[in-house]
Write an enzyme that holds these catalytic residues in place. Structure first.
Site, short mmCIF file in Angstrom:
data_model
loop_
_atom_site.label_atom_id
_atom_site.label_comp_id
_atom_site.label_asym_id
_atom_site.label_seq_id
_atom_site.Cartn_x
_atom_site.Cartn_y
_atom_site.Cartn_z
CD GLU A 209 26.44 33.18 41.18
OE1 GLU A 209 27.16 34.14 41.53
OE2 GLU A 209 26.38 32.75 40.00
CD GLU B 10 33.15 38.25 37.25
OE1 GLU B 10 32.20 38.68 37.94
OE2 GLU B 10 33.31 37.05 36.97
CG ASP C 250 26.19 37.48 37.70
OD1 ASP C 250 26.07 36.49 36.97
OD2 ASP C 250 27.00 37.52 38.65
#
Length: 672
Positions: free
Chosen positions: A370, A269, A342
């Site tokens: 998240e 990323e 993820d």
């Protein structure tokens, strides 16, 4: 609203048995004893003084002796293990180390708090993993990436001159559940964390944590020699780069002799890494490991890597790391997320586990929610982590990490019930064999009340909560269909100009007129082949694949007959409806808990449950209305008609804010 009036009457008229609280005491709500217990020990150290202080203040069961033992039994329990025994009215805590005595102290107080019979104890404990760490994704400016409980606990602008008392409270909470390490900063690390001025601040925290048995670790930026050291390169095979890291490690250990080591996110990323110089992850990790090794430090090297590629994203970490098996130094641990994508509400385990027998591996769980409703939704995660351990034996792992859900909110975690995940992470990091239900019960008893009229129904709510979130968000193996950026609400239709395909929901759900799901079988992306043959035989078969993963591994026709006898479409509708019904049920159960909870926490949790129930409807309507444009099938009997139209829901744009939860009251009204 009528419900609000009824809630107010319930709160005002309830016979609340506990005093008003703000949640700051977590599960350590011990009553101070009226007269000091008799605590005896011949040992004097900061850690033992903590243990004696806890027992003197809170133990009600008579004389306690703390002793260091050097016999074979205690050596077999390792440096952190301990025994607790009761003979002739005297309770003895024994270990080969002061840390073990502190852990034994908290074990004894936990038993007392949960109402256990402590008159005839014979307990022997040791942790399953030597390294049990929290990863804080805290930034230098005080924000927290994926943080939903306020700003960072660490006040860098005040350190080292001002040391908040909350640092010791944080360390005490971690020690009470066996966590022995903390990574202070975000894996998207700033090189400045390694500056001499900042290391003095890190030292101040390490000094607070040390008596509690907690080591400090830092996330480091691989390009630090360039950005902080003024070098022209960060090539791990460049001698000047290796020397820079060696000198920096020497500086750190001069300040912090028990410093734990580095956590590294590299070539992921946009983060710099060894691949920028055509070197491998092993070469990058080993260069850092060589700098730390003389001091006993470790490198935790994250395997969360993926890049623009024709390969299925679920395959990429395996493809990059599997060929490196056996090439890492013995003080490197490769840190692998529990699933291959993820931190989704449900994923199969990452195929890297079991695929690198000559490399030390550790699992990375996400405690912060998240992808599970942030701090607005209850999602008790012990069942998720136990699901992982049903596939992966703890003995195959070197360590365990959890991405923390802790901020500077007075109750630490935003949602009072989210404290349970911090607690459960620690308990399972110590002993993965513990049952999720037992952990939930002991957390409820310590955090609220041991009254069975409260504990029994709330244990059921907690045990059902994660499955409910999966149902109303992404059942049957659906994954990554969240709104852009904040990962809070649904947006399976999301389109962003210029975005990579694997950042968008359509890449993952693959909905079309024929069916739904990502084909990862041998006839599709062949991600299934990364698993052992025995698993391949199950996941590759549409008939044998567990239905919780069916849309993860298969593109399934809308009219495919499921185990229930329903079509895929009807089953999908049923699961979404079941999730909505569960969320509403949780709110109803909590309404009945008002006599057992202080009014402040009761009201705060009630508000969260109302949001969760509303959000569940939002998820159901958005996903089913969208997928129905492909299936062209009617809603089955028993499924509520949508409250919102797809046109309305596509207009919802929540603000992207890393430390303030978006609110469901931003949904359109039925008249919009």
């Amino acid at each position: 609203m009528l419900k609000s009036v009824l809630l107010a009457l319930l709160i005002c008229g309830a016979a609340v048995t506990s005093r008003a609280e703000d949640g700051s005491r977590l599960w350590l709500r011990y009553d101070t004893v009226s007269s000091s217990a008799k605590i005896e020990t011949r040992i004097d150290s900061p850690t033992v003084r903590l243990a004696v202080g806890e027992l003197s203040s809170f133990w009600k069961g008579g004389k306690v002796e703390l002793q260091l033992m050097a016999d074979s039994r205690h050596y077999s329990l390792g440096n952190e293990g301990y025994t607790i025994s009761t003979r002739n009215g005297v309770t003895t805590l024994s270990s080969v180390s002061e840390k073990g005595l502190l852990y034994a102290t908290y074990h004894l107080l936990r038993l007392q708090s949960c109402g256990a019979d402590c008159s005839n104890l014979d307990i022997s404990e040791k942790p399953a993993f030597d390294i049990r760490v929290l990863n804080h994704w805290d930034n230098p400016d005080g924000t927290i990436e994926r943080g939903y409980a306020g700003q960072s606990l660490w006040k860098w602008e005040e350190l080292p001159a001002v040391v908040s008392p909350r640092y010791a409270e944080y360390a005490r909470a971690n020690a009470s559940i066996g966590i022995n390490g903390t990574v202070l900063n975000n894996v998207n690390a700033s090189p400045d964390v390694l500056s001499s001025d900042n290391l003095i601040k890190v030292k101040a925290l390490a000094d607070v944590f040390r008596p509690y048995g907690i080591k400090v670790y830092l996330s480091v930026n691989f390009a630090s020699p360039i950005k902080l050291g003024g070098l022209a390169t960060a090539d791990p095979l460049d001698g000047k780069v290796a020397e820079w890291w060696k000198v920096k490690a020497d500086e750190i250990y001069t300040l912090i002799p028990d410093f734990g080591g580095f956590l590294v996110k590299a070539n992921s990323e946009g983060q710099p890494g060894p691949c920028d110089y055509h070197r491998t992850h092993a070469e990058g990790a080993n260069m850092l490991a060589a700098a730390l090794k003389p001091h006993g430090g470790i490198v935790m090297w994250r395997a969360f890597v993926y890049s623009p590629s024709d390969d299925d994203r679920a395959k990429q970490a395996y493809l990059e790391f599997r060929p490196l098996d056996g090439q890492f130094m013995d003080n490197v641990i490769v840190q692998v997320k529990n699933g291959p994508i993820d931190f989704q509400p449900r994923e199969p385990y990452s195929p890297l586990f079991g695929a690198m027998p000559h490399t030390q591996l550790m699992v990375e769980f996400q405690v912060t929610q998240e992808y599970l409703g942030h701090s607005n939704h209850l999602a008790y995660l012990a069942p998720m982590w136990k699901e992982f351990y049903s596939y992966i034996a703890p003995a195959d792992l070197k360590a365990v990490a959890g991405v923390a859900n802790i901020g500077d909110n007075i109750n630490w975690c935003g949602h009072d019930l989210a404290q349970s995940n911090w607690y459960a992470f620690g308990r399972l990091a110590w002993n993965p064999e513990l049952a999720s239900r037992d952990i939930a019960e002991e957390w409820l008893e310590q955090t609220f009340t041991a009254d069975k009229e409260f504990v029994s129904p709330m244990t059921e709510v907690m045990m059902e909560s994660r499955e409910a979130v999966v149902d109303y968000m992404m059942p049957l193996g659906l994954h990554h269909i969240f709104a852009w950026g904040h990962h809070y609400g649904p947006e399976p239709w999301c389109e962003i100009d210029g975005a990579r395909p694997d950042w968008l929901p359509k890449y993952y759900h693959q909905a079309d007129a024929d069916g739904l799901g990502f084909d990862r079988t041998e006839n599709g992306s062949d991600a299934v082949s990364q698993y052992p043959d025995s698993i391949v035989a199950v996941f590759n078969s549409l008939e044998k694949c567990p239905e919780e993963f069916i849309l993860w591994f298969h593109h399934v026709p809308w009219k495919h007959k499921m185990a229930s006898g329903r079509t895929l479409w009807d089953e999908l509708c049923f699961r979404y409806q079941r999730g909505v019904d569960s969320a509403k049920h949780f709110a109803e159960v909590w309404e009945e808990m008002s006599p057992y909870v202080d009014s402040e926490r009761y009201s705060a949790v009630s508000h969260r449950f109302d949001i969760q129930a509303s959000d569940a409807v939002w998820w159901k309507d958005a996903c089913l209305e969208y997928f129905r444009t492909f299936s062209r099938m009617k809603y089955p009997s028993g499924v509520d008609k949508p409250v919102f139209s797809l046109k309305q829901l596509k207009k919802v744009k929540l603000p992207i804010d890393n430390y303030t939860c978006p609110s469901a009251d931003m949904l359109p009204s039925a008249n919009d």
